[in-house]
Scaffold this active site. Structure first.
Site, mmCIF file in Angstrom:
data_model
loop_
_atom_site.group_PDB
_atom_site.id
_atom_site.type_symbol
_atom_site.label_atom_id
_atom_site.label_comp_id
_atom_site.label_asym_id
_atom_site.label_seq_id
_atom_site.Cartn_x
_atom_site.Cartn_y
_atom_site.Cartn_z
ATOM 1 N N LYS A 26 33.716 40.429 36.555
ATOM 2 C CA LYS A 26 33.038 39.336 37.256
ATOM 3 C C LYS A 26 32.069 38.584 36.345
ATOM 4 O O LYS A 26 32.088 37.369 36.314
ATOM 5 C CB LYS A 26 32.241 39.861 38.462
ATOM 6 C CG LYS A 26 33.087 40.357 39.613
ATOM 7 C CD LYS A 26 32.226 40.658 40.842
ATOM 8 C CE LYS A 26 31.143 41.689 40.625
ATOM 9 N NZ LYS A 26 31.641 43.050 40.295
ATOM 10 N N ARG A 57 26.887 41.298 48.914
ATOM 11 C CA ARG A 57 27.559 42.581 48.794
ATOM 12 C C ARG A 57 27.485 43.398 50.079
ATOM 13 O O ARG A 57 28.058 44.475 50.149
ATOM 14 C CB ARG A 57 26.897 43.406 47.690
ATOM 15 C CG ARG A 57 27.532 43.235 46.312
ATOM 16 C CD ARG A 57 26.551 43.836 45.308
ATOM 17 N NE ARG A 57 27.191 44.493 44.220
ATOM 18 C CZ ARG A 57 27.046 44.130 42.938
ATOM 19 N NH1 ARG A 57 26.340 43.082 42.617
ATOM 20 N NH2 ARG A 57 27.607 44.836 41.983
ATOM 21 N N ARG A 111 31.951 49.929 28.228
ATOM 22 C CA ARG A 111 30.791 49.043 28.222
ATOM 23 C C ARG A 111 29.514 49.857 28.007
ATOM 24 O O ARG A 111 28.588 49.410 27.330
ATOM 25 C CB ARG A 111 30.706 48.267 29.540
ATOM 26 C CG ARG A 111 29.563 47.262 29.550
ATOM 27 C CD ARG A 111 29.585 46.394 30.775
ATOM 28 N NE ARG A 111 29.120 47.090 31.958
ATOM 29 C CZ ARG A 111 29.156 46.576 33.185
ATOM 30 N NH1 ARG A 111 29.665 45.380 33.380
ATOM 31 N NH2 ARG A 111 28.699 47.253 34.217
#
Ligand code: AMP
Length: 187
Positions: free
Chosen positions: A14, A89, A128
């Site tokens: 995203k 969310r 990541r």
């Protein structure tokens, strides 16, 4: 005028896509996650409160998150449009966003849903973690974030589908390819 939301599980890409789309449309990408991280880094009161939730993979309470977004969307640069990355969310956040937009006399144009396979996403997030050292990128916390997404955020897809706003895009593949898919899905 472009008012977009980006929804998808943690690690679907995203943030990367949000930056590219914002550039393409000339609108700000607004990431609640980035704003919280910035506040944690600067040791603000908001950062102190948010960190406790973020470190565990839980959502920051709606009261804090909603106030932050209401404020951010009132800034001059968001008047001509915006791309929200990672908000709303929760069901309560959907209501709040509807309310903010109604107050402005605006509506949403589209909701981009970026899909990704769970195991692929866990692999990406662990990667990541190695590169960026995010505190919420340990395997246990990643799994919790996926659970919270499934419980609280996945149900929002139906809400926006019922409004005919959702454009679903496969998040697997090269960054450029995914951007192209999103741009053509939005045409
Ligand atoms: P992100 O970078 O979008 O994955 O967000 C990182 C973390 O920030 C999330 O795991 C949550 O703890 C918090 N966060 C970001 N956006 C929201 C939101 N809309 N509602 C609640 N918590 C959020």
């Amino acid at each position: 005028m472009t008012r977009l939301l980006l929804i998808g599980p943690p690690g679907a890409g995203k943030g990367t896509q949000a930056a590219r789309l914002a550039e393409a449309f000339g609108i700000p990408a607004i990431s609640t996650g980035d704003i919280f991280r910035e506040n944690v880094k600067n040791e603000t009161e908001l950062g102190r409160q948010a960190k406790a939730f973020m470190d565990r993979g839980e959502y920051v309470p709606d009261s804090l998150t909603n106030a932050l977004v209401r404020d951010r969307l009132s800034h001059e640069d968001a008047k001509a449009g915006f791309l929200l990355d990672g908000y709303p969310r929760t069901a309560d956040q959907v209501v709040e966003l509807d309310d903010i937009l109604a107050d402005q006399g605006n509506t949403l144009d589209s909701v981009v849903l970026i899909t990704a396979d769970t195991e692929e996403v866990v692999r990406r997030l662990l990667n990541r973690a190695l590169e960026q050292g995010r505190a919420d990128d340990t395997e246990e916390v990643i799994r919790r974030r996926m659970e919270v997404y499934a419980e609280q955020t996945a149900p929002l897809i139906e809400v926006y589908s019922n409004r005919n706003l959702v454009r679903e895009v496969d998040g697997l593949g090269a960054v450029e390819e995914v951007t192209e898919r999103i741009l053509s899905a939005l045409k």
